[in-house]
Motif scaffolding. Structure first.
Motif, PDB file in Angstrom:
ATOM      1  N   HIS A  93      32.594  43.864  44.783  1.00  0.00           N
ATOM      2  CA  HIS A  93      31.922  43.843  43.478  1.00  0.00           C
ATOM      3  C   HIS A  93      32.578  42.894  42.474  1.00  0.00           C
ATOM      4  O   HIS A  93      32.517  43.113  41.259  1.00  0.00           O
ATOM      5  CB  HIS A  93      31.801  45.253  42.902  1.00  0.00           C
ATOM      6  N   LYS A  94      33.179  41.851  42.986  1.00  0.00           N
ATOM      7  CA  LYS A  94      33.655  40.787  42.106  1.00  0.00           C
ATOM      8  C   LYS A  94      32.434  40.086  41.500  1.00  0.00           C
ATOM      9  O   LYS A  94      31.483  39.770  42.223  1.00  0.00           O
ATOM     10  CB  LYS A  94      34.497  39.796  42.911  1.00  0.00           C
ATOM     11  N   PRO A  95      32.403  39.836  40.186  1.00  0.00           N
ATOM     12  CA  PRO A  95      31.191  39.310  39.532  1.00  0.00           C
ATOM     13  C   PRO A  95      30.699  37.984  40.128  1.00  0.00           C
ATOM     14  O   PRO A  95      31.495  37.149  40.597  1.00  0.00           O
ATOM     15  CB  PRO A  95      31.636  39.102  38.081  1.00  0.00           C
ATOM     16  N   MET A  96      29.370  37.819  40.088  1.00  0.00           N
ATOM     17  CA  MET A  96      28.733  36.583  40.553  1.00  0.00           C
ATOM     18  C   MET A  96      27.795  36.066  39.461  1.00  0.00           C
ATOM     19  O   MET A  96      27.059  36.843  38.853  1.00  0.00           O
ATOM     20  CB  MET A  96      27.926  36.822  41.838  1.00  0.00           C
ATOM     21  N   PHE A  97      27.843  34.778  39.249  1.00  0.00           N
ATOM     22  CA  PHE A  97      26.967  34.111  38.282  1.00  0.00           C
ATOM     23  C   PHE A  97      25.905  33.360  39.069  1.00  0.00           C
ATOM     24  O   PHE A  97      26.212  32.502  39.904  1.00  0.00           O
ATOM     25  CB  PHE A  97      27.777  33.145  37.416  1.00  0.00           C
ATOM     26  N   PRO A 142      28.862  35.809  50.314  1.00  0.00           N
ATOM     27  CA  PRO A 142      29.976  36.579  49.744  1.00  0.00           C
ATOM     28  C   PRO A 142      31.126  35.712  49.226  1.00  0.00           C
ATOM     29  O   PRO A 142      31.951  36.190  48.429  1.00  0.00           O
ATOM     30  CB  PRO A 142      30.438  37.445  50.927  1.00  0.00           C
ATOM     31  N   LEU A 143      31.195  34.459  49.645  1.00  0.00           N
ATOM     32  CA  LEU A 143      32.263  33.566  49.208  1.00  0.00           C
ATOM     33  C   LEU A 143      31.995  32.964  47.839  1.00  0.00           C
ATOM     34  O   LEU A 143      32.897  32.417  47.206  1.00  0.00           O
ATOM     35  CB  LEU A 143      32.450  32.423  50.223  1.00  0.00           C
ATOM     36  N   ALA A 144      30.753  33.063  47.381  1.00  0.00           N
ATOM     37  CA  ALA A 144      30.329  32.324  46.187  1.00  0.00           C
ATOM     38  C   ALA A 144      30.559  33.116  44.901  1.00  0.00           C
ATOM     39  O   ALA A 144      30.170  34.281  44.794  1.00  0.00           O
ATOM     40  CB  ALA A 144      28.863  31.940  46.307  1.00  0.00           C
ATOM     41  N   ASP A 145      31.198  32.468  43.934  1.00  0.00           N
ATOM     42  CA  ASP A 145      31.306  33.016  42.575  1.00  0.00           C
ATOM     43  C   ASP A 145      30.143  32.544  41.718  1.00  0.00           C
ATOM     44  O   ASP A 145      29.696  33.240  40.811  1.00  0.00           O
ATOM     45  CB  ASP A 145      32.625  32.567  41.930  1.00  0.00           C
ATOM     46  N   ASP A 204      27.265  43.688  38.377  1.00  0.00           N
ATOM     47  CA  ASP A 204      28.201  42.607  38.729  1.00  0.00           C
ATOM     48  C   ASP A 204      27.496  41.300  39.107  1.00  0.00           C
ATOM     49  O   ASP A 204      28.150  40.368  39.582  1.00  0.00           O
ATOM     50  CB  ASP A 204      29.153  43.019  39.858  1.00  0.00           C
ATOM     51  N   ILE A 205      26.183  41.238  38.916  1.00  0.00           N
ATOM     52  CA  ILE A 205      25.474  39.968  39.103  1.00  0.00           C
ATOM     53  C   ILE A 205      24.842  39.572  37.782  1.00  0.00           C
ATOM     54  O   ILE A 205      24.134  40.354  37.155  1.00  0.00           O
ATOM     55  CB  ILE A 205      24.401  40.069  40.205  1.00  0.00           C
ATOM     56  N   TYR A 206      25.118  38.345  37.368  1.00  0.00           N
ATOM     57  CA  TYR A 206      24.545  37.782  36.143  1.00  0.00           C
ATOM     58  C   TYR A 206      23.519  36.729  36.576  1.00  0.00           C
ATOM     59  O   TYR A 206      23.877  35.609  36.932  1.00  0.00           O
ATOM     60  CB  TYR A 206      25.637  37.163  35.271  1.00  0.00           C
TER      61      TYR A 206
END
Length: 421
Positions: free
Chosen positions: A269-273, A239-242, A292-294
């Protein structure tokens, strides 16, 4: 004596096929010994990366057909799965192909340097397995020299582009500012290390390295800072990872849809790459369906990579010239080996004939026969036996009235020499 190459790569096969035929580093030594024994190959080596699987080998004319059957059975594929995407190179074409691969001329990112290290790993695996012989060993050594020359004499490596760099470029289209991002790297190999270096250059300083063994992860964090964890700690750190970059040799996915659903909840739901650079894949494909996941795989990076190819096209042309010249040079060495083998076989035949007649003559002398008569008989037999095959060949040659071949035959037999001088 010739070398052949068969394989699949990112151009001929999708990741779904490539991940099925990938060889696990932990079992590749056994696989090399099995394929050499069961397919009856004189020599064999395997190059297995996320973008290609290739087998370099020396065997008889039907060896590549047996090899395809073995690969299909070994990887439990449908009978036609490989036929649709397999390529075969033989002789000079195979030699050029091996050199082109090592120079990065056949890579997804033109000129990328990582493939040379992977080629060296393939060489070392085959050496350790005992499946290398004189031909493949020399080919690998020559190929490494060619790759070094291409790097030195051309501009093909002037800009730092790779699959890892392409991932960085793509992330900048998702996040305008990377400096406040946290990156989670799953795995601690060369690809992850390269990605970490590229992201660091773009300002990503908050990193977490997850690896099967904590020691390898800590070795990476000593270079770039951050925190090392084991794979079992992923649920707490995800959960800490962008940004998530994964490249391991795991035969099964490490990151599943359930883990990512829970991580997104905690992130609100902060976006994650996410980039999966592994083959077989580390991240379940279903993860890419989440909002929200790329999620990108190595195949998805192709458009980014295509832009880099244009910048290296001129250097690649120069590199191709070097490869073509060096392939011819290697073939000259192969031809010289064949000439040496021919001379060796001829000498062994003549020595065997000499020993046979000598033993026969010594027995005759020991039984009381005249030494002078025995020597005359031995000389007569030797002369007749040595002249038998050349005489038959010369008769057929003169009937064909090929003056060029007649002249060559005279040179071979020394009939043009002036013995009076």
């Amino acid at each position: 004596m010739s070398v052949s190459a068969i394989g699949i790569n990112h151009k001929t096969a999708p990741v779904e096929i490539r991940e099925k035929v990938a060889f696990d580093p932990a079992s590749i030594l056994e696989a090399l010994r099995l394929v050499q024994s069961e397919v009856k190959l004189d020599e064999v080596a395997v190059l297995s990366t996320c973008n290609r699987m290739e087998v370099y080998f020396r065997g008889d004319e039907s060896a590549h057909q047996r090899l395809v059957q073995w690969l299909t059975k070994h990887h439990m594929l449908d009978d036609s799965a490989l036929d649709r995407c397999l390529y075969v190179h033989q002789g000079e074409e195979a030699i050029q192909h091996v050199m082109r691969v090592a120079c990065g001329l056949d890579s997804m990112v033109l000129g990328e340097p990582q493939i040379l290290g992977q080629m060296k790993d393939a060489y070392q695996f085959a050496r350790n397995a005992g499946t290398l012989g004189q031909l493949l060993d020399r080919l690998f050594q020559h190929t490494f020299s060619v790759a070094k020359k291409v790097r030195t004499d051309t501009e093909i490596g002037s800009s730092a582009v790779s699959v890892a760099y392409a991932a960085v470029s793509l992330s900048k289209k998702i996040f305008t500012d990377l400096s406040n991002m946290t990156a989670l790297y799953i795995g601690a190999g060369e690809t992850v290390e390269l990605a970490a270096r590229h992201f660091l250059n773009q300002g990503v300083k908050n990193i977490i390295v997850a690896n099967r063994t904590l020691e390898r992860g800590e070795a990476l964090t000593r270079q770039f800072g951050g925190k090392a964890i084991t794979l079992s700690e992923l649920p707490e750190s995800m959960p800490l990872a962008d940004i998530v970059v994964s490249s391991t040799a795991s035969p099964l996915p490490i990151v599943g849809k359930g883990l990512m659903e829970e991580s997104l909840k905690q992130r609100k739901h902060k976006p994650m790459f996410m980039v999966d650079l592994a083959v077989p894949r580390d991240i379940e494909p279903a993860v890419g369906q989440l909002n929200d996941i790329y999620l990108y795989t190595v195949d998805d990076l192709k458009d980014v990579i295509d832009e880099n190819i244009k910048a290296r096209s001129q250097a690649a042309e120069e590199a191709e010239d070097i490869v073509a010249y060096q392939a011819e040079h290697f073939l000259e060495w192969v031809s010289s080996l064949e000439s040496v083998d021919l001379v060796k076989d001829y000498r062994e035949q003549m020595n065997a004939l000499k020993e046979h007649e000598l033993q026969k003559a010594m027995l005759q002398i020991q039984s009381g026969e005249s030494a002078e008569l025995v020597l005359q008989q031995m000389a007569h037999r030797l002369t007749n036996k040595m002249m038998h095959h050349p005489t038959r060949y010369l008769r057929n040659l003169t009937q064909g009235k090929d003056t060029q071949l007649e002249q060559q035959a005279k040179e071979l037999l020394g009939l043009n020499k002036d013995d009076s001088k």
